[in-house]
Design a protein around this motif. Structure first.
Motif, PDB file in Angstrom:
ATOM      1  N   VAL A   1       0.864  -1.175   0.000  1.00  0.00           N
ATOM      2  CA  VAL A   1       0.000   0.000   0.000  1.00  0.00           C
ATOM      3  C   VAL A   1       0.905   1.231   0.000  1.00  0.00           C
ATOM      4  O   VAL A   1       2.023   1.196   0.518  1.00  0.00           O
ATOM      5  N   ASN A   2       0.422   2.307  -0.587  1.00  0.00           N
ATOM      6  CA  ASN A   2       1.205   3.539  -0.687  1.00  0.00           C
ATOM      7  C   ASN A   2       0.499   4.687   0.013  1.00  0.00           C
ATOM      8  O   ASN A   2      -0.725   4.797  -0.042  1.00  0.00           O
ATOM      9  N   THR A   3       1.283   5.534   0.663  1.00  0.00           N
ATOM     10  CA  THR A   3       0.716   6.750   1.236  1.00  0.00           C
ATOM     11  C   THR A   3       0.645   7.810   0.147  1.00  0.00           C
ATOM     12  O   THR A   3       1.359   7.740  -0.858  1.00  0.00           O
ATOM     13  N   LYS A   4      -0.215   8.796   0.348  1.00  0.00           N
ATOM     14  CA  LYS A   4      -0.370   9.887  -0.598  1.00  0.00           C
ATOM     15  C   LYS A   4      -0.103  11.211   0.109  1.00  0.00           C
ATOM     16  O   LYS A   4      -0.533  11.423   1.242  1.00  0.00           O
ATOM     17  N   VAL A   5       0.616  12.090  -0.568  1.00  0.00           N
ATOM     18  CA  VAL A   5       0.996  13.388  -0.010  1.00  0.00           C
ATOM     19  C   VAL A   5       0.274  14.477  -0.793  1.00  0.00           C
ATOM     20  O   VAL A   5       0.563  14.697  -1.976  1.00  0.00           O
ATOM     21  N   PRO A   6      -0.685  15.183  -0.180  1.00  0.00           N
ATOM     22  CA  PRO A   6      -1.440  16.215  -0.910  1.00  0.00           C
ATOM     23  C   PRO A   6      -0.581  17.434  -1.230  1.00  0.00           C
ATOM     24  O   PRO A   6       0.242  17.860  -0.419  1.00  0.00           O
ATOM     25  N   SER A   7      -0.782  17.977  -2.414  1.00  0.00           N
ATOM     26  CA  SER A   7      -0.029  19.145  -2.858  1.00  0.00           C
ATOM     27  C   SER A   7      -0.669  20.435  -2.351  1.00  0.00           C
ATOM     28  O   SER A   7      -1.891  20.550  -2.295  1.00  0.00           O
ATOM     29  N   LEU A   8       0.163  21.400  -1.979  1.00  0.00           N
ATOM     30  CA  LEU A   8      -0.322  22.741  -1.657  1.00  0.00           C
ATOM     31  C   LEU A   8      -0.353  23.606  -2.911  1.00  0.00           C
ATOM     32  O   LEU A   8      -1.179  24.482  -3.058  1.00  0.00           O
ATOM     33  N   LYS A   9       0.578  23.340  -3.798  1.00  0.00           N
ATOM     34  CA  LYS A   9       0.724  24.120  -5.024  1.00  0.00           C
ATOM     35  C   LYS A   9      -0.444  23.880  -5.977  1.00  0.00           C
ATOM     36  O   LYS A   9      -0.983  24.814  -6.566  1.00  0.00           O
TER      37      LYS A   9
ATOM     38  N   TYR B   1       0.947  13.331  -4.381  1.00  0.00           N
ATOM     39  CA  TYR B   1       2.211  12.689  -4.734  1.00  0.00           C
ATOM     40  C   TYR B   1       2.322  11.363  -3.997  1.00  0.00           C
ATOM     41  O   TYR B   1       1.703  11.164  -2.949  1.00  0.00           O
ATOM     42  N   ASP B   2       3.128  10.452  -4.547  1.00  0.00           N
ATOM     43  CA  ASP B   2       3.381   9.191  -3.857  1.00  0.00           C
ATOM     44  C   ASP B   2       4.254   9.456  -2.633  1.00  0.00           C
ATOM     45  O   ASP B   2       5.265  10.162  -2.715  1.00  0.00           O
ATOM     46  N   GLY B   3       3.860   8.881  -1.495  1.00  0.00           N
ATOM     47  CA  GLY B   3       4.640   9.023  -0.269  1.00  0.00           C
ATOM     48  C   GLY B   3       5.570   7.834  -0.099  1.00  0.00           C
ATOM     49  O   GLY B   3       6.418   7.586  -0.954  1.00  0.00           O
ATOM     50  N   PHE B   4       5.391   7.057   0.979  1.00  0.00           N
ATOM     51  CA  PHE B   4       6.223   5.874   1.161  1.00  0.00           C
ATOM     52  C   PHE B   4       5.404   4.608   0.915  1.00  0.00           C
ATOM     53  O   PHE B   4       4.176   4.642   0.861  1.00  0.00           O
ATOM     54  N   THR B   5       6.094   3.498   0.759  1.00  0.00           N
ATOM     55  CA  THR B   5       5.473   2.223   0.428  1.00  0.00           C
ATOM     56  C   THR B   5       5.563   1.270   1.614  1.00  0.00           C
ATOM     57  O   THR B   5       6.624   1.106   2.207  1.00  0.00           O
ATOM     58  N   ILE B   6       4.433   0.640   1.940  1.00  0.00           N
ATOM     59  CA  ILE B   6       4.387  -0.368   3.005  1.00  0.00           C
ATOM     60  C   ILE B   6       4.188  -1.721   2.334  1.00  0.00           C
ATOM     61  O   ILE B   6       3.273  -1.901   1.534  1.00  0.00           O
ATOM     62  N   THR B   7       5.065  -2.665   2.643  1.00  0.00           N
ATOM     63  CA  THR B   7       5.002  -3.995   2.037  1.00  0.00           C
ATOM     64  C   THR B   7       4.850  -5.063   3.116  1.00  0.00           C
ATOM     65  O   THR B   7       5.553  -5.024   4.130  1.00  0.00           O
TER      66      THR B   7
ATOM     67  N   ALA C   1       9.401  20.807  -7.457  1.00  0.00           N
ATOM     68  CA  ALA C   1       8.523  21.909  -7.871  1.00  0.00           C
ATOM     69  C   ALA C   1       7.707  22.415  -6.679  1.00  0.00           C
ATOM     70  O   ALA C   1       7.517  23.627  -6.513  1.00  0.00           O
ATOM     71  N   GLU C   2       7.235  21.502  -5.835  1.00  0.00           N
ATOM     72  CA  GLU C   2       6.469  21.875  -4.645  1.00  0.00           C
ATOM     73  C   GLU C   2       7.344  22.668  -3.675  1.00  0.00           C
ATOM     74  O   GLU C   2       6.938  23.714  -3.140  1.00  0.00           O
ATOM     75  N   ILE C   3       8.558  22.177  -3.448  1.00  0.00           N
ATOM     76  CA  ILE C   3       9.486  22.837  -2.518  1.00  0.00           C
ATOM     77  C   ILE C   3       9.903  24.204  -3.050  1.00  0.00           C
ATOM     78  O   ILE C   3       9.994  25.187  -2.298  1.00  0.00           O
ATOM     79  N   ASP C   4      10.132  24.305  -4.366  1.00  0.00           N
ATOM     80  CA  ASP C   4      10.505  25.593  -4.973  1.00  0.00           C
ATOM     81  C   ASP C   4       9.397  26.621  -4.789  1.00  0.00           C
ATOM     82  O   ASP C   4       9.657  27.793  -4.469  1.00  0.00           O
ATOM     83  N   ALA C   5       8.145  26.202  -5.003  1.00  0.00           N
ATOM     84  CA  ALA C   5       7.009  27.114  -4.855  1.00  0.00           C
ATOM     85  C   ALA C   5       6.887  27.592  -3.413  1.00  0.00           C
ATOM     86  O   ALA C   5       6.639  28.777  -3.155  1.00  0.00           O
ATOM     87  N   LEU C   6       7.076  26.682  -2.455  1.00  0.00           N
ATOM     88  CA  LEU C   6       7.013  27.049  -1.038  1.00  0.00           C
ATOM     89  C   LEU C   6       8.143  27.996  -0.667  1.00  0.00           C
ATOM     90  O   LEU C   6       7.958  28.937   0.106  1.00  0.00           O
ATOM     91  N   TYR C   7       9.333  27.751  -1.228  1.00  0.00           N
ATOM     92  CA  TYR C   7      10.486  28.600  -0.916  1.00  0.00           C
ATOM     93  C   TYR C   7      10.268  30.025  -1.433  1.00  0.00           C
ATOM     94  O   TYR C   7      10.609  31.004  -0.749  1.00  0.00           O
TER      95      TYR C   7
END
Length: 253
Positions: A63-71, A77-83, A110-116
């Motif tokens: 299963v994969n976690t999901k990371v919501p975008s602010l931008k 985005y794909d987060g980490f994977t649990i196996t 791109a997300e980090i650049d926008a936040l910066y």
């Protein structure tokens, strides 16, 4: 052992993802799956349930976690994977890892650049304003930026310490300092990786940081750029014997 604090949280997440999967692919059997998962209190019980309700499950599942975008609102985005895998004699492998591709890395960049860029603009406003709201906005942007870095984790376990150092330095630059300590058993990177979004992570992190206004005495300290003007001097200070330094010796960032 240091990850034990997060076992229950990740186990609940897996069960939630299984329900989401069956809700989309097997809605008629969702109630039966839900009832079976309510009796799951350990990883060993998950694999038999997945084999029972999903014919595609053989030796394991992910299963994969999901990371919501602010931008881009609504984008994830794909987060980490649990196996979870198992063999015929009952051995279970339960692993958590971050897998990345060039495309995934660029999305996070791109997300980090926008936040910066947003942080830079808000920082300039903060210099000219003494309003509490501006300081809070800057703090949340700093923590949001690091939230995406933690979920990307492009380096190693050392990335966690580096990122937390960046948090402390950025907050100092905004006029705040961290007076609190990370609670025993907590890992900042796992807090970010298991948080449902950047706002949730910011709330958790701020609850233990105990942010205070920075002491006026910091303004009298020498700057890093003047004290260590070259790459050589920076490297030399990192290799210095700190035991000879006075405990109260500080260089301002």
């Amino acid at each position: 052992m240091r990850y034990l604090e997060y076992f229950e949280k990740i186990l609940h997440f897996i069960k939630d993802r299984i329900l989401v999967y069956h809700g989309a692919n097997n809605p008629k059997g969702l109630l039966e799956v839900r009832e079976a998962l309510e009796n799951v209190h350990k990883v060993e019980d998950l694999l038999p349930i997945m084999k029972q309700f999903n014919s595609k499950t053989r030796d394991g599942f992910t299963v994969n976690t999901k990371v919501p975008s602010l931008k881009d609102q609504g984008k994830e985005y794909d987060g980490f994977t649990i196996t979870i895998t198992g063999d015929k004699v009952g051995n279970i492998l339960f692993s958590v890892e971050t897998q990345t591709t060039e495309e995934r890395t660029q999305l996070y960049h791109a997300e980090i650049d926008a936040l910066y860029k947003d942080l830079t603009a808000k920082g300039k406003v903060l210099i000219l304003s003494a309003e509490l709201g501006e300081a809070d906005a800057v703090c949340n942007l700093i923590l949001s930026l690091v939230y995406y870095f933690y979920n990307l984790m492009p380096l190693s376990r050392g990335s966690s310490v580096i990122a937390y150092s960046v948090i402390m330095g950025a907050l100092m630059a905004s006029g705040k300092e961290v007076a609190g300590k990370i609670p025993k058993g907590k890992l900042v990177d796992f807090e970010a990786m298991t948080a449902p979004g950047s706002e949730a992570f910011s709330k958790i992190a701020r609850s233990w940081m105990n942010l205070q206004s920075i002491s006026p005495s910091y303004k009298s300290l020498p700057s890093v750029s003047e004290t260590f003007p070259t790459l050589r001097t920076m490297t030399e200070v990192l290799n210095a014997d700190s035991s000879r330094c006075l405990k109260k010796t500080i260089v301002a960032v």
